[in-house]
Design an enzyme around this catalytic site. Sequence first.
Site, PDB file in Angstrom:
ATOM      1  CG  ASP A  96      -2.043   0.905   1.231  1.00  0.00           C
ATOM      2  OD1 ASP A  96      -3.051   0.614   1.906  1.00  0.00           O
ATOM      3  OD2 ASP A  96      -1.956   1.933   0.536  1.00  0.00           O
ATOM      4  CG  ASP A 197      -3.709   6.287   0.790  1.00  0.00           C
ATOM      5  OD1 ASP A 197      -4.686   5.617   1.174  1.00  0.00           O
ATOM      6  OD2 ASP A 197      -3.416   7.399   1.256  1.00  0.00           O
ATOM      7  CD  GLU A 248      -8.413   5.264  -0.739  1.00  0.00           C
ATOM      8  OE1 GLU A 248      -7.347   5.873  -0.607  1.00  0.00           O
ATOM      9  OE2 GLU A 248      -9.175   5.030   0.211  1.00  0.00           O
ATOM     10  CG  HIS A 322      -7.953   0.468   6.118  1.00  0.00           C
ATOM     11  ND1 HIS A 322      -7.990   0.229   4.742  1.00  0.00           N
ATOM     12  CD2 HIS A 322      -7.380   1.675   6.261  1.00  0.00           C
ATOM     13  CE1 HIS A 322      -7.446   1.252   4.109  1.00  0.00           C
ATOM     14  NE2 HIS A 322      -7.067   2.149   4.998  1.00  0.00           N
ATOM     15  CG  ASP A 323     -10.228   4.013   5.167  1.00  0.00           C
ATOM     16  OD1 ASP A 323      -9.795   4.183   4.006  1.00  0.00           O
ATOM     17  OD2 ASP A 323      -9.525   4.076   6.182  1.00  0.00           O
TER      18      ASP A 323
END
Length: 548
Positions: A96, A197, A248, A322-323
Amino acid sequence: MSNFKQSAVYQIYPKSFLDTNGDGVGDLPGVIEKLDYLQKLGVDYLWLTPFFVSPQNDNGYDVADYRAIDPRYGTMADFEALTAQAEQRGIGIMLDMVFNHTSTSHQWFQKALAGDPQYQDYYIFRPGKPDGTPPTNWESKFGGSAWEYVPSLDQYYLHLFDKTQADLNWENPAVRREVQDIVRFWMGKGVRGFRFDVVNLISKGEFVDDLQGDGRRFYTDGPRIHEFLQELNRESFGQAPEIITVGEMSSTSMENCFRYAGEDGKELSMVFSFHHLKVDFVGNEKWVLVPADFSKLKEILFSWQEGMARHGAWNAVFWCNHDQPRVVSRFGDEGAYWKQSAKMLAGVIHAMRGTPYIYQGEELGMTNAGFTRLDQYRDVESLNHFQILRDKGMSETGVYAILQAHSRDNSRTPMQWTAGPNGGFTTGEPWISVNPNTASINAEGQVDDPDSIFAYYQSLIRLRKEYEVFAQGDFTPLTPEHPSVLAYQRQWKNTTLLCINNFYRKECIWNSPVSLEGYRVLLSNYDDCRPSQSWTLRPYESALLIKE
Ligand code: TEU
Ligand code: CA
């Protein structure tokens, strides 16, 4: 690893996955210890969220050294062992990469603060307006202004997230070269994939105030974004065709995603878009409590599936990360129909046109955290918004209800491995509380149970490899107007796959618009699934039907 269209990616939040040295924080040796579990599940890639050196203000999305492992997670030797042992199981590692911003602890930023003009141009420093206010009215995604004033420089620097996450200046070719070098460094370590990201924020456009009420962000899908991605592709991962990439894409448009994830391979392999995960927001505002809008959810999912298919662009398909809150709590049922609803939600995603992503614990039906006290929360975004909502005069009860629904900590409670102390996650004090329902929701209780949610995910992952229609098929919505059923068709050569889902706890009638003659049940979350032209679907009933 099979080609990425027939693959499944498993997302690991290392901090909450497995702690092997008793410090209460998950680590890389913990991931190694669970490779057999992941191989049994059948996943092809492991996306690990950042474990690089970081002060952890945003749990690692504030990187202070892109080439070094933060000691709390382990060593470079641990990483090399993980990569080698994953490869032995046919599993690739996806890293990531957070290149929109660095931690303010990064040496580049420290040199900028010390007055080095070369490194000041690595970031976005601007003087304030003549009236002393910040350069623009932009707001941080974590609340407050997106500009932080540095008295010693009499300048502000931009931070679209926390003030300890300073945005990089991608207009500077030296920054772009640094990023290329970092990607090539990890390619040299045998990495098989990269997640970038908030990568559609890196081209900032002009620094002017947001149009009043327009909410438009100049920095989303900015003017040079495609140029920057194509350059990064050419200068790094594009040189190794076996490497897969996913971007993302915060608040992006489908037209941009046609290019981001186009078949020409000039930019990325696929994209995450999030519009389907805002149907329980009010516009872009997530810190509210409103029921999820099912018809809007279907409209978004279907239009993206059809649109991307029409343009030969590829989706990452997912509910969780994870968000995001845990999907079984968000769109399913934590009670009597917990298992059926978790399986139904899995079927909706895994039969779609796209590469499915499974977030750690999703394969077990893990639920939201259920925190009731502020001191249980860890997430900077949640803690900031607790204060913002309280400052707006909302009652504590009201704020807690919103945090319980939307906090990112819902997905960051530790993996539930066993019914034992701390769910088998740690022998120490966990950095965040383990959900007490680990007593009934845990891996040990599911891995050998053919009726478990884990087993259902195993089947879905296997079916994608066995039937080309999953990866290659087109996408056609069925009965989009139905008030409680989400149904669609996939067609490839002489194979047709139907995915029919009752999204609610109430049974309903679904009149199939296509003849079900010649179809057989490929998978269902009810043992006695009996398709019929006018079908009474039971609570959360889901079925994959196939005709060849
Ligand atoms: O997330 C981007 C982002 O916008 C998130 O803040 C998320 O969409 C939002 O919190 C939902 O309300 C990425 C990472 O996934 C996230 O963990 C980081 O905090 C963020 O970027 C900054 O790096
Ligand atoms: Ca540890």
